[in-house]
Design a protein around this motif. Structure first.
Motif, PDB file in Angstrom:
ATOM      1  N   ILE A 157      53.708  48.143  32.268  1.00  0.00           N
ATOM      2  CA  ILE A 157      52.795  48.694  33.269  1.00  0.00           C
ATOM      3  C   ILE A 157      53.596  49.394  34.357  1.00  0.00           C
ATOM      4  O   ILE A 157      54.773  49.095  34.570  1.00  0.00           O
ATOM      5  CB  ILE A 157      51.895  47.609  33.929  1.00  0.00           C
ATOM      6  CG1 ILE A 157      52.735  46.504  34.568  1.00  0.00           C
ATOM      7  CG2 ILE A 157      50.899  47.033  32.946  1.00  0.00           C
ATOM      8  CD1 ILE A 157      51.960  45.646  35.527  1.00  0.00           C
ATOM      9  N   LEU A 178      54.402  49.567  37.861  1.00  0.00           N
ATOM     10  CA  LEU A 178      54.218  48.726  39.042  1.00  0.00           C
ATOM     11  C   LEU A 178      54.076  49.543  40.330  1.00  0.00           C
ATOM     12  O   LEU A 178      53.740  49.019  41.370  1.00  0.00           O
ATOM     13  CB  LEU A 178      55.359  47.718  39.144  1.00  0.00           C
ATOM     14  CG  LEU A 178      55.317  46.625  38.053  1.00  0.00           C
ATOM     15  CD1 LEU A 178      56.586  45.795  38.054  1.00  0.00           C
ATOM     16  CD2 LEU A 178      54.110  45.710  38.221  1.00  0.00           C
ATOM     17  N   HIS A 225      46.999  48.114  40.192  1.00  0.00           N
ATOM     18  CA  HIS A 225      47.309  46.816  39.581  1.00  0.00           C
ATOM     19  C   HIS A 225      47.239  45.681  40.605  1.00  0.00           C
ATOM     20  O   HIS A 225      47.151  44.521  40.240  1.00  0.00           O
ATOM     21  CB  HIS A 225      48.716  46.827  38.982  1.00  0.00           C
ATOM     22  CG  HIS A 225      48.837  47.699  37.778  1.00  0.00           C
ATOM     23  ND1 HIS A 225      48.141  47.446  36.619  1.00  0.00           N
ATOM     24  CD2 HIS A 225      49.562  48.816  37.548  1.00  0.00           C
ATOM     25  CE1 HIS A 225      48.443  48.386  35.728  1.00  0.00           C
ATOM     26  NE2 HIS A 225      49.286  49.235  36.264  1.00  0.00           N
ATOM     27  N   PHE A 226      47.351  46.053  41.876  1.00  0.00           N
ATOM     28  CA  PHE A 226      47.435  45.006  42.894  1.00  0.00           C
ATOM     29  C   PHE A 226      46.115  44.731  43.600  1.00  0.00           C
ATOM     30  O   PHE A 226      46.075  43.995  44.566  1.00  0.00           O
ATOM     31  CB  PHE A 226      48.524  45.382  43.917  1.00  0.00           C
ATOM     32  CG  PHE A 226      49.886  45.489  43.302  1.00  0.00           C
ATOM     33  CD1 PHE A 226      50.677  44.348  43.172  1.00  0.00           C
ATOM     34  CD2 PHE A 226      50.364  46.691  42.821  1.00  0.00           C
ATOM     35  CE1 PHE A 226      51.931  44.418  42.584  1.00  0.00           C
ATOM     36  CE2 PHE A 226      51.625  46.775  42.226  1.00  0.00           C
ATOM     37  CZ  PHE A 226      52.406  45.639  42.104  1.00  0.00           C
ATOM     38  N   LYS A 227      45.050  45.352  43.114  1.00  0.00           N
ATOM     39  CA  LYS A 227      43.735  45.083  43.699  1.00  0.00           C
ATOM     40  C   LYS A 227      43.391  43.608  43.556  1.00  0.00           C
ATOM     41  O   LYS A 227      43.784  42.965  42.574  1.00  0.00           O
ATOM     42  CB  LYS A 227      42.674  45.886  42.950  1.00  0.00           C
ATOM     43  CG  LYS A 227      42.518  47.324  43.411  1.00  0.00           C
ATOM     44  CD  LYS A 227      41.295  47.858  42.699  1.00  0.00           C
ATOM     45  CE  LYS A 227      41.007  49.296  42.980  1.00  0.00           C
ATOM     46  NZ  LYS A 227      39.885  49.727  42.140  1.00  0.00           N
ATOM     47  N   SER A 228      42.606  43.108  44.492  1.00  0.00           N
ATOM     48  CA  SER A 228      42.241  41.693  44.409  1.00  0.00           C
ATOM     49  C   SER A 228      41.251  41.493  43.266  1.00  0.00           C
ATOM     50  O   SER A 228      40.672  42.447  42.752  1.00  0.00           O
ATOM     51  CB  SER A 228      41.601  41.241  45.714  1.00  0.00           C
ATOM     52  OG  SER A 228      40.287  41.763  45.785  1.00  0.00           O
ATOM     53  N   PHE A 229      41.059  40.251  42.889  1.00  0.00           N
ATOM     54  CA  PHE A 229      40.150  39.928  41.794  1.00  0.00           C
ATOM     55  C   PHE A 229      38.774  40.543  42.021  1.00  0.00           C
ATOM     56  O   PHE A 229      38.227  41.200  41.149  1.00  0.00           O
ATOM     57  CB  PHE A 229      40.043  38.402  41.652  1.00  0.00           C
ATOM     58  CG  PHE A 229      38.983  37.956  40.708  1.00  0.00           C
ATOM     59  CD1 PHE A 229      39.148  38.132  39.338  1.00  0.00           C
ATOM     60  CD2 PHE A 229      37.811  37.367  41.170  1.00  0.00           C
ATOM     61  CE1 PHE A 229      38.162  37.726  38.453  1.00  0.00           C
ATOM     62  CE2 PHE A 229      36.816  36.964  40.286  1.00  0.00           C
ATOM     63  CZ  PHE A 229      37.001  37.136  38.926  1.00  0.00           C
ATOM     64  N   THR A 230      38.222  40.357  43.229  1.00  0.00           N
ATOM     65  CA  THR A 230      36.881  40.897  43.471  1.00  0.00           C
ATOM     66  C   THR A 230      36.880  42.422  43.509  1.00  0.00           C
ATOM     67  O   THR A 230      35.954  43.049  43.034  1.00  0.00           O
ATOM     68  CB  THR A 230      36.252  40.328  44.763  1.00  0.00           C
ATOM     69  OG1 THR A 230      37.276  40.115  45.710  1.00  0.00           O
ATOM     70  CG2 THR A 230      35.514  39.055  44.494  1.00  0.00           C
ATOM     71  N   ARG A 279      38.814  44.333  41.821  1.00  0.00           N
ATOM     72  CA  ARG A 279      39.039  44.819  40.464  1.00  0.00           C
ATOM     73  C   ARG A 279      37.743  44.871  39.668  1.00  0.00           C
ATOM     74  O   ARG A 279      37.476  45.794  38.932  1.00  0.00           O
ATOM     75  CB  ARG A 279      40.013  43.883  39.748  1.00  0.00           C
ATOM     76  CG  ARG A 279      41.353  44.514  39.450  1.00  0.00           C
ATOM     77  CD  ARG A 279      42.254  43.503  38.767  1.00  0.00           C
ATOM     78  NE  ARG A 279      42.535  42.357  39.616  1.00  0.00           N
ATOM     79  CZ  ARG A 279      43.058  41.216  39.171  1.00  0.00           C
ATOM     80  NH1 ARG A 279      43.318  41.060  37.899  1.00  0.00           N
ATOM     81  NH2 ARG A 279      43.302  40.220  39.994  1.00  0.00           N
ATOM     82  N   TYR A 280      36.942  43.831  39.799  1.00  0.00           N
ATOM     83  CA  TYR A 280      35.812  43.688  38.889  1.00  0.00           C
ATOM     84  C   TYR A 280      34.437  43.829  39.531  1.00  0.00           C
ATOM     85  O   TYR A 280      33.436  43.853  38.838  1.00  0.00           O
ATOM     86  CB  TYR A 280      35.886  42.331  38.171  1.00  0.00           C
ATOM     87  CG  TYR A 280      37.147  42.156  37.370  1.00  0.00           C
ATOM     88  CD1 TYR A 280      37.385  42.959  36.247  1.00  0.00           C
ATOM     89  CD2 TYR A 280      38.102  41.218  37.728  1.00  0.00           C
ATOM     90  CE1 TYR A 280      38.544  42.812  35.507  1.00  0.00           C
ATOM     91  CE2 TYR A 280      39.263  41.057  36.992  1.00  0.00           C
ATOM     92  CZ  TYR A 280      39.484  41.852  35.882  1.00  0.00           C
ATOM     93  OH  TYR A 280      40.623  41.713  35.144  1.00  0.00           O
ATOM     94  N   PHE A 281      34.400  43.838  40.869  1.00  0.00           N
ATOM     95  CA  PHE A 281      33.092  43.847  41.530  1.00  0.00           C
ATOM     96  C   PHE A 281      32.916  45.089  42.388  1.00  0.00           C
ATOM     97  O   PHE A 281      33.874  45.681  42.857  1.00  0.00           O
ATOM     98  CB  PHE A 281      32.927  42.608  42.416  1.00  0.00           C
ATOM     99  CG  PHE A 281      32.870  41.321  41.645  1.00  0.00           C
ATOM    100  CD1 PHE A 281      31.653  40.705  41.365  1.00  0.00           C
ATOM    101  CD2 PHE A 281      34.037  40.714  41.186  1.00  0.00           C
ATOM    102  CE1 PHE A 281      31.607  39.523  40.651  1.00  0.00           C
ATOM    103  CE2 PHE A 281      33.989  39.524  40.462  1.00  0.00           C
ATOM    104  CZ  PHE A 281      32.776  38.927  40.203  1.00  0.00           C
ATOM    105  N   GLN A 288      38.338  33.367  53.296  1.00  0.00           N
ATOM    106  CA  GLN A 288      38.308  34.261  52.126  1.00  0.00           C
ATOM    107  C   GLN A 288      36.871  34.555  51.707  1.00  0.00           C
ATOM    108  O   GLN A 288      36.452  34.188  50.603  1.00  0.00           O
ATOM    109  CB  GLN A 288      39.038  33.609  50.936  1.00  0.00           C
ATOM    110  CG  GLN A 288      40.458  33.172  51.217  1.00  0.00           C
ATOM    111  CD  GLN A 288      41.047  32.452  50.005  1.00  0.00           C
ATOM    112  OE1 GLN A 288      40.820  32.821  48.862  1.00  0.00           O
ATOM    113  NE2 GLN A 288      41.803  31.403  50.263  1.00  0.00           N
ATOM    114  N   ASP A 340      35.453  37.097  50.677  1.00  0.00           N
ATOM    115  CA  ASP A 340      35.239  37.921  49.492  1.00  0.00           C
ATOM    116  C   ASP A 340      36.021  37.415  48.278  1.00  0.00           C
ATOM    117  O   ASP A 340      36.177  38.112  47.297  1.00  0.00           O
ATOM    118  CB  ASP A 340      35.539  39.401  49.768  1.00  0.00           C
ATOM    119  CG  ASP A 340      37.023  39.658  49.869  1.00  0.00           C
ATOM    120  OD1 ASP A 340      37.788  38.689  50.098  1.00  0.00           O
ATOM    121  OD2 ASP A 340      37.415  40.827  49.706  1.00  0.00           O
ATOM    122  N   SER A 341      36.508  36.166  48.346  1.00  0.00           N
ATOM    123  CA  SER A 341      37.039  35.593  47.108  1.00  0.00           C
ATOM    124  C   SER A 341      36.666  34.121  47.031  1.00  0.00           C
ATOM    125  O   SER A 341      35.499  33.816  46.822  1.00  0.00           O
ATOM    126  CB  SER A 341      38.537  35.873  46.947  1.00  0.00           C
ATOM    127  OG  SER A 341      39.293  35.176  47.887  1.00  0.00           O
TER     128      SER A 341
END
Lengths: 515, 175
Positions: free
Chosen positions: B9, B11, B16-21, B23-25, B139, B141-142
């Protein structure tokens, strides 16, 4: 009970030789392989003359017994059997033979055996029953449960004659992979069945009322049901000919369908792309990704069988031991999979399979080293493996915050410390005797929650460092903890927030393919 | 290694460094709910229409530093006992836009209610908040999300298109 009597009674009623043998209860295939010879044994002189009408050579036709058939038609066509509607009469078989030849020329199966199946008009059930009831009435001690089924007699007589025509050996459906199904239509089928509505009025009335549930009026099942307790008198009362009216037009073979039982190939695929789903990814009719592992693997197989794209979609099926996400690579020996090929004309040769692998691998995104023929039972291994196998992953993870165990200034840049590594490599929440070091509980990940039940599953991380993980673990979620829904996550062990940047499956630990 | 993961990937690519939320929300905002100033709610829609409810960063809650508890008992309904069965998530509590998902109760006796802002079925509440209420502040938003809900395709799609998206939200507060 005298066999000759039964046979001749049948003949006089208008049955063909084969049906007459059926009513004798003869169940050995050899009797049906040469009908003429078998019939000879039971014929008395009178019927013998009657039967010789086929080569229309002599003039002394004594048709007195053949009360039901109009004599003039005989020169052109054989007397059509009042039970099988001509299906068992050799004279009618040529059309069906030609139809099979045509299909086989097109589909070119290499199988040197075949099995055959018959779909006969439903009226044959009614007629067969009517004849059986007449026998029971006329002949002392006759029990109609001895009658050899039409399908069987047909298989033995028709099938035996078909074999040399298509140059294949007749075998049972359980043995031969090639099945040829003949469907017969009979012009007066529905009309003849009408009388059942009189005989079993309540049954058909209740079906009529539930017409949504019973879309077709007459099915084999309901006709058999209607005839279960019927008597010969009831049939006579309902129909002048006692449901055995002379047959004008023989039942006609309207379709011949050939299918070869599926073949299976086994192999393992290596996926090198982070932009490649396992199966075509289509969202509300639109492609999200241009290709998929499945399509790359199918292409050369479809070409070898001469399948069109649409055909390949329905005739090829990928069965894989699990799946990885679009953005996850699958390395090492690759992921076990099988391909099911519906209605294949032939088995592919070793050379062809080798060539297919080369073509698949030439795309650069997927590598398949070998493809081998396997059998259906082997698939169980693949499916079972999905539950029990262990997998090895490699991931790049990132530490996002200072660890609560870090002994440094919380404002210093975040670094991965030796303490972090030691914690990851030694953390254990299971007894020492346990093979797995970490036991986690994982709620169904949000990304699949819309189509799976919400459950909390216990999973095991066997080892971290060489990060070995038990089957069914959602590894991405284990790393970041998915909003706390997987615990303990790598983040909990670290005492810091963590996330995953890239993931590879490096081994799917399953012995596959089995050969 | 034949296929080194570190080279697999880029770097440098910050996505790639977006937070979980992130990335997907996809985040949506409802401001001043029920006419209460800065009663700002955030809904996070997953691409599969699963929706997370939390408080928007502009919520008045984040200005106050008092100790608080999160109460999931609303009238005689306890949101903590919510359970869903099977793929169809049967048996989840029904929520309307006005339904209160939980209440924040301060030690000084004041409290406010958090409405869920969309019609749907309650899938799960974040039980961790009862043990560790500070998560909501730290947190939102997570790990500090309040609950997960699921609506019909029609409702999620229309709610998503009607509400303020992240860019519009940022603009509102920057102007």
């Amino acid at each position: 009970m005298n066999d000759k009597n039964i046979f001749n009674f049948c003949k006089q009623a208008g049955c063909c030789d084969t049906c007459s043998l059926r009513y004798l209860g003869l169940k050995s295939p050899t009797f049906y392989e040469d009908i003429k010879k078998s019939a000879q044994r039971y014929k008395d002189e009178k019927t013998e003359v009657l039967d010789s009408e086929k080569p229309p050579d002599d003039s002394n036709k004594e048709t007195t017994d053949d009360c039901d058939s109009p004599p003039p038609a005989k020169k052109l066509k054989p007397n059509l059997c009042v039970v099988c509607l001509g299906i068992l009469q050799e004279e009618t078989w040529n059309d069906s033979f030609n139809m099979v030849k045509e299909v086989l020329e097109r589909k070119k199966y290499t199988s040197n055996t075949f099995a055959c199946a018959l779909s006969s008009p439903i009226a044959t059930i009614l007629r067969e029953k009517a004849m059986a009831l007449r026998l029971e009435k006329e002949i002392l001690d006759y029990y109609s449960n001895i009658v050899t089924p039409l399908k069987e007699a047909w298989k033995w007589s028709f099938g035996t004659k078909l074999a040399p025509v298509i140059d294949k050996k007749l075998d049972s459906g359980a043995v031969s992979p090639l099945l040829i199904t003949f469907s017969y239509d009979y012009l007066d089928d529905l009309q003849e069945l009408e009388i059942l509505k009189k005989i079993a009025a309540p049954l058909f009335e209740s079906r009529r009322q539930q017409h949504k549930r019973f879309a077709t009026e007459f099915t084999r099942r309901v006709v058999e049901q209607a005839l279960q307790n019927v008597t010969v008198d009831a049939l006579k009362a309902a129909s002048e000919s006692c449901c055995m009216a002379p047959v004008d037009t023989a039942a006609k073979c309207v379709s011949v369908v050939c299918t070869h039982s599926p073949l299976y190939l086994g192999g393992r695929y290596i996926k090198l792309s982070r932009d490649l789903p396992q199966t075509p990814w289509i969202l509300s009719g639109k492609r999200v990704m241009p290709s998929s592992v499945q399509e790359i693997i199918f292409q050369p197989i479809a070409d070898l069988y001469g399948m069109s794209e649409a055909e390949a979609e329905t005739r090829l099926k990928l069965i894989a031991a699990g799946r990885e996400d679009v953005d996850v690579r699958c390395l090492g020996q690759g992921r076990p999979f099988a391909i099911e090929i519906t209605d294949p004309q032939r088995q592919l040769t070793t050379e062809e399979l080798e060539k297919a692998c080369k073509l698949i691998s030439s795309t650069g995104d997927v590598i398949v080293r070998t493809l081998v023929p396997i059998v259906k039972d082997d698939l169980a291994l693949l499916k079972k493996g999905e539950e029990t196998k262990t997998k090895t992953y490699e991931a790049i993870c990132i530490k996002l915050t200072c660890s609560e165990f870090d002994q440094i200034d919380p404002n210093a840049p975040i670094t991965v410390t030796d303490v972090d590594l030691k914690r990851i490599n030694t953390y254990r929440n299971t007894p020492l005797s346990n093979k797995a070091r970490i036991e986690i509980s994982q709620a169904t990940p949000i990304r699949v929650l819309h189509r799976r039940p919400l459950l909390t599953r216990i999973r095991h991380i066997i080892d971290v460092h060489a990060t070995k993980v038990s089957a069914g673990t959602y590894v991405k979620e284990w790393v970041h903890g998915e909003l706390g829904r997987t615990r303990p996550a790598l983040a909990h062990i670290l005492g810091a927030r963590a996330d995953l940047l890239a993931l590879d499956v490096t081994a799917v630990n399953l012995a596959w393919p089995p050969y | 290694m034949e296929y080194n993961i570190l080279q697999s990937i880029n770097l440098e690519d910050l996505s790639h460094f977006k937070s979980f939320t992130d990335r997907y929300f996809s985040k949506r905002y409802v401001l001043n709910v029920n006419g209460i100033e800065n009663n700002d709610i955030m809904l996070m829609f997953h691409s599969n229409r699963i929706t997370l409810i939390s408080l928007a960063p502009s919520h008045f809650f984040f200005k106050k530093t008092d100790q608080y508890k999160i109460n999931f008992s609303i009238g005689n309904i306890d949101r903590l006992t919510n359970s869903v069965k099977g793929k169809g998530k049967k048996g989840g509590q029904m929520l309307t836009a006005n339904s209160v998902i939980c209440k924040i109760e301060y030690d000084d006796g004041t409290m406010f209610a958090i409405p869920c802002c969309m019609k749907g079925t309650l899938i799960e509440v974040n039980k961790e908040l009862t043990k560790n209420p500070e998560l909501l502040r730290e947190q939102p938003d997570s790990n500090g999300f309040i609950a997960i809900m699921l609506s019909s395709i029609a409702i999620s799609d229309s709610t998503k298109s009607e509400l303020l998206n992240h860019e519009e939200y940022v603009k509102t507060f920057n102007s």
